[in-house]
Design a protein around this motif. Structure first.
Motif, mmCIF file in Angstrom:
data_model
loop_
_atom_site.group_PDB
_atom_site.id
_atom_site.type_symbol
_atom_site.label_atom_id
_atom_site.label_comp_id
_atom_site.label_asym_id
_atom_site.label_seq_id
_atom_site.Cartn_x
_atom_site.Cartn_y
_atom_site.Cartn_z
ATOM 1 N N PRO A 74 47.946 39.852 33.005
ATOM 2 C CA PRO A 74 46.722 39.047 32.875
ATOM 3 C C PRO A 74 45.765 39.566 31.798
ATOM 4 O O PRO A 74 45.580 40.772 31.660
ATOM 5 N N GLU A 76 42.788 37.554 31.430
ATOM 6 C CA GLU A 76 41.558 36.869 31.861
ATOM 7 C C GLU A 76 41.042 35.898 30.800
ATOM 8 O O GLU A 76 39.846 35.586 30.765
ATOM 9 N N ARG A 143 41.701 44.580 30.090
ATOM 10 C CA ARG A 143 42.964 44.094 30.604
ATOM 11 C C ARG A 143 43.897 43.683 29.464
ATOM 12 O O ARG A 143 45.114 43.896 29.519
ATOM 13 N N GLU A 222 25.391 43.370 37.758
ATOM 14 C CA GLU A 222 26.199 43.102 38.950
ATOM 15 C C GLU A 222 26.590 41.611 38.920
ATOM 16 O O GLU A 222 26.032 40.847 38.142
ATOM 17 N N PRO A 223 27.549 41.201 39.757
ATOM 18 C CA PRO A 223 28.030 39.818 39.681
ATOM 19 C C PRO A 223 26.947 38.777 40.000
ATOM 20 O O PRO A 223 26.115 38.968 40.877
ATOM 21 N N LEU A 243 35.241 37.089 34.948
ATOM 22 C CA LEU A 243 35.827 36.340 36.065
ATOM 23 C C LEU A 243 35.400 36.929 37.408
ATOM 24 O O LEU A 243 35.571 36.304 38.440
ATOM 25 N N ARG A 244 34.832 38.106 37.410
ATOM 26 C CA ARG A 244 34.279 38.695 38.631
ATOM 27 C C ARG A 244 32.846 38.226 38.849
ATOM 28 O O ARG A 244 32.305 38.347 39.941
ATOM 29 N N ASN A 246 30.186 39.271 36.708
ATOM 30 C CA ASN A 246 29.239 40.120 35.974
ATOM 31 C C ASN A 246 28.832 39.450 34.661
ATOM 32 O O ASN A 246 29.631 38.755 34.044
#
Lengths: 374, 484
Positions: A74, A76, A143, A222-223, A243-244, A246
């Motif tokens: 991956p 992302e 990644r 933070e997200p 994708l998280r 953040n």
């Protein structure tokens, strides 16, 4: 030329992609890195994949949507971007960029403030409008660099980390081996994509490449609640929602720096964190309450005109990307592979990225531009 | 000769800080207040800051200590906390009388100075923030008295409310007066655990006992005697295998001998980690000392560490070996699905498999990769594991998992903990909202010279436009000052 054994010096994203492309063509590839792969600018950037100014643009756009599948790991990658303005000057600039891209056949839509707020729920009343790239996007640098490395290994390529290149062996004007702290690596051809160190390595082969390095900074929160489209920037920032969730953003003044042949000894951030935070809070007022949890810096090499160099002398192919290396990596690797194996780029004209444009540049070009450390 | 200035470089864009002190002290514990008093009595201008009381939501995120969801609702009331804290912190009145400027509820989140690869700063500054704003303060000497934080370790059930650290319990029982538990079980039997038991007992808590993974109590004999005299049992050769509970968290802890202990709180008193974040984020030198709690700062010109952030008292006890005994025991109790990084929900098997988060697809070849295969490519590096698994990348800034992940990496790689590169600390070393950390009064030079990326006018000209009239148009409209 049938090069069978290639050594790639530099495990940043450009070197990794080149090595992967070469391995896909069935040649034996060894990649050397001074430390851990992707550890410098390749793993510290904003992850943008939308370089409409580059001759590699079309190939970049063709490849990113396929990269997870091609690499097997991956990255992302997420498509498209929105750039939003919070000052009239920004809006004017963005509208010009939209018009310019549309003239070139690269679709960019103009959005009114309401359309921006619908697409970007974290935007605020201060948004004056924006533009929507119907191309490009963003990926995760951490990644993606590892994905290239693993994919290279899966094709039989060898990665040697913590092995800075120290010199070259030549015969009849051709490089026959690369020397590193971990041994002598014989080769039929060599690729040098070593970031800021590309210049000093090429100097050992009597090839002059004008480069200067600068330090730039980013912050991350933070997200935040996920937005439909994470590639949102503007207000003097580049960056993305990961994708998280953040929010990772950079921009602002850089600092010209100098360091030894082994690369930067430190990557310090500064109170620029506060100026970045301010601009993120202005860009996305709905996120202003979110905690900043990290800042970091990276070191990026630039050519005098800020454009990449991808070129070849003898059996030495070299590449420096002037700060757009991550996004263009799927395409730059392809171009390097073509130069190494076929002598010319097969899919686009990259003549204007040649080294010869800097022939005869004054020795003091950095001084003249003010590109000197403080 | 005048130097040519790149208008978009950082040159001259940072103004000098509005205030400066001869000495800035971070942390108003015993060591910090003593340092502040000494400096003030010597006639120096002194600023003493202490991040306590920390905002309620930070306590919920286990910042800066491992509070484990056992603080009372009183911690949500910042006015009341400020008052309580002032009353409960010794010597603060003396400090003020000595002329020290005291700021509670004010954290130091970064220290900056010129050095390798940075020459743009107007001298050395410490970055501060309270509930309203952030600002920079210049200093001649910085005294770090930041103390030590808790060392949590994962086991089944550890992520529910009621599993907390010894330093957090002490803080809640003493300075905050806001501990929500009634009956505590304490993991460990070295001095920290024994002192924790005595404090809890003195504060009227029901101490269910101490549990010790080794075969005998580890702490000083006089402390052991005091604990036993208080009627508190020390159970040796056992460790928790699971914390069980309900909606409000822990109700009982199952031990390795099969027994079960009723309690609402399990206090991890296995070890403390010197809080070196500020010095380390600055790149200040440090060393690893197993007898002083791990990584500790070295002598550094203008920056002095005092108290436990400079290293735990050396009693000859090998803290590191002791922690590995606990890690082995608790790790043995973990399943593959036990969460190691609470913020990012990274499980033990994700960590050992170097797998990406669940929102990404894990192809068969991705699943075939592992920490073992990664270690074939080079020595272990926790920052690399962080990048790939997200462990330590979350809202608590790694406080809950970074130390145990480092230990696990050392075990997996068969290497000494001291030989592992320390995972990077980065400013802000405390989580701070964008709107608080933001510089709302930035210099005109910063505003005017801001550019999204390098400010090189030729960089963004489309390739097809190079050498055409469009190139000139592009430079005219966007110039080197692109706000994109």
């Amino acid at each position: 030329m049938s090069a069978q054994k290639i050594v790639v010096v530099g495990g940043g994203v450009s070197g990794l992609s080149a090595a992967w492309w070469l391995a896909r063509s069935g040649v034996s590839v060894t990649l050397l890195d001074k430390g851990i792969i992707g550890w410098e600018a390749s793993g510290r950037n904003g992850g943008g994949c939308s370089h409409y100014q580059s001759p590699l643009f079309k190939e970049e756009q063709r490849l990113w949507p396929q990269m997870d599948e091609l690499l097997g790991y991956p990255t992302e990658f997420s498509p498209e971007r929105i750039v939003m303005a919070v000052t009239p000057r920004q809006l004017e600039q963005y509208h010009y960029i939209a018009q310019m891209n549309n003239r070139l056949g690269q679709r960019v839509d103009v959005l009114d403030p309401q359309q921006v707020r619908e697409a970007v729920p974290l935007a605020g009343d201060n948004c004056l409008g924006g533009i929507h790239y119907r191309f490009g996007g963003h990926a995760n640098p951490h990644r993606a660099v590892q994905a290239y490395a693993w994919a290279l290994q899966d094709l039989g390529g060898t990665i040697i980390q913590h092995a800075p290149a120290t010199g070259f062996r030549t015969s009849g004007g051709a490089v026959t081996a690369v020397e590193s702290t971990k041994g002598v690596h014989e080769c039929d051809a060599v690729v040098i994509a070593a970031g800021p160190q590309t210049s000093s390595l090429l100097a050992k082969l009597d090839i002059a490449m004008p480069l200067a390095a600068a330090r730039a900074e980013m912050i991350v929160t933070e997200p935040a609640p996920m937005m439909k489209l994470g590639g949102v920037d503007g207000n003097g920032l580049y960056g993305r929602q990961t994708l998280r969730g953040n929010l990772a953003y950079g921009g602002g003044p850089h600092e010209w720096v100098e360091f030894g042949e082994l690369g930067p000894s430190a990557r310090p951030a500064t109170p620029l964190t506060r100026n970045l935070a301010r601009r993120v809070a202005e860009l996305l007022p709905g996120a202003a309450h979110l905690n900043v949890i990290r800042s970091w810096a990276g070191v990026i090499e630039m050519t005098p005109d800020g454009r990449p160099i991808i070129d070849k002398r003898g059996n030495v192919t070299f590449c420096t990307m002037s700060g757009v290396g991550f996004g263009l990596s799927p395409a730059s690797g392809h171009a390097i592979r073509d130069l190494v194996l076929e002598g010319a780029c097969s899919f686009t004209d990259i003549d204007k990225l040649g080294l010869s444009r800097f022939e005869g540049i004054a020795d003091d070009w950095r001084t003249a531009k003010g590109w000197l450390p403080l | 000769m005048t130097r040519t200035i790149d208008p978009h470089a950082i040159d001259g864009k940072f103004p000098a800080p509005a205030t400066r002190f001869d000495v800035v002290v971070v942390g108003a514990g015993r060591s910090g207040t003593a340092a502040a008093l000494t400096a003030a009595q010597a006639g120096q201008s002194v600023l003493l800051v202490d991040e306590n009381p920390v905002p309620g939501h930070q306590i919920g995120n286990d910042v800066p200590l491992y509070f484990g969801g056992r603080a009372t609702a009183a911690t949500q009331n910042s006015e009341r906390m400020l008052e309580t804290l002032f009353m409960n912190t010794p010597d603060l009145e003396a400090v003020i009388e000595a002329g020290v400027e005291l700021l509670l509820g004010t954290c130091a989140w970064g220290v900056y100075r010129n050095g390798p690869l940075v020459g743009s700063l107007p001298g050395q500054v410490v970055a501060l923030a309270d509930g309203e704003r952030s600002w920079l303060v210049g200093f001649d000497r910085l005294v770090l008295a930041t103390g030590a934080r808790d060392l949590p370790m994962a086991f089944p059930g550890w992520s529910q409310p009621g599993v907390m650290g010894a330093a957090a319990l002490k803080k809640l029982l003493t300075r905050y007066d806001a501990f929500a538990g009634k009956r505590v079980l304490i993991a460990g039997s070295h001095d920290l655990a024994l002192e924790t038991a005595l404090l809890a007992h003195a504060k009227g808590l029901d101490v269910a006992g101490l549990i010790e993974v080794r075969d005998a109590p580890q702490g000083a004999a006089d402390l052991v005697a005091q604990v036993e005299a208080a009627g508190i049992a020390i159970h040796c050769g056992v460790h928790p295998v699971e914390a069980k509970g309900g909606i409000d968290g822990v109700e009982r802890v199952i031990l390795s001998d099969g027994s079960s202990v009723d309690c609402d709180t399990l206090v991890m008193a296995i070890g403390l980690v010197p809080m070196i974040e500020l010095a380390d984020a600055l790149g200040s030198a440090r060393t690893f000392d197993a007898k002083r709690g791990g990584h500790i700062p070295l002598e550094d010109g203008a920056i002095t560490a005092v108290g436990s952030c400079a290293g735990l008292a050396d009693t000859g006890f090998d803290h590191s070996a002791y922690r590995f005994d606990w890690l082995n025991a608790l790790g043995g109790a973990c399943g593959g699905d036990t969460i190691i990084c609470q913020c990012e929900e990274v499980t033990l098997s994700d960590l050992l498999g170097v797998q990406p988060p669940r929102y990404l697809e894990r192809s068969p070849i991705m699943q075939a990769r592992s920490l073992k295969s990664l270690l074939e490519d080079g020595p272990p590096n926790q920052d690399q594991i962080k990048r790939l698994t997200r462990s330590g990348m979350g809202a608590c800034q790694g406080r809950r998992c970074r130390d145990q992940v480092a230990m696990m990496l050392a075990v997996e790689a068969g290497s000494e903990l001291a030989a592992l590169p320390l995972a990077t600390h980065r400013a802000p070393v405390r989580p701070l909202p964008l709107k608080i950390i933001a510089d709302w009064e930035e210099s005109e030079e910063m505003r005017a010279g801001w550019d999204v990326w390098m400010g090189i006018p030729t960089q963004w000209v489309p390739y097809a436009d190079i050498g055409t009239p469009y190139e000139e148009e592009n430079r005219r409209v966007l110039g080197g000052n692109m706000s994109l």
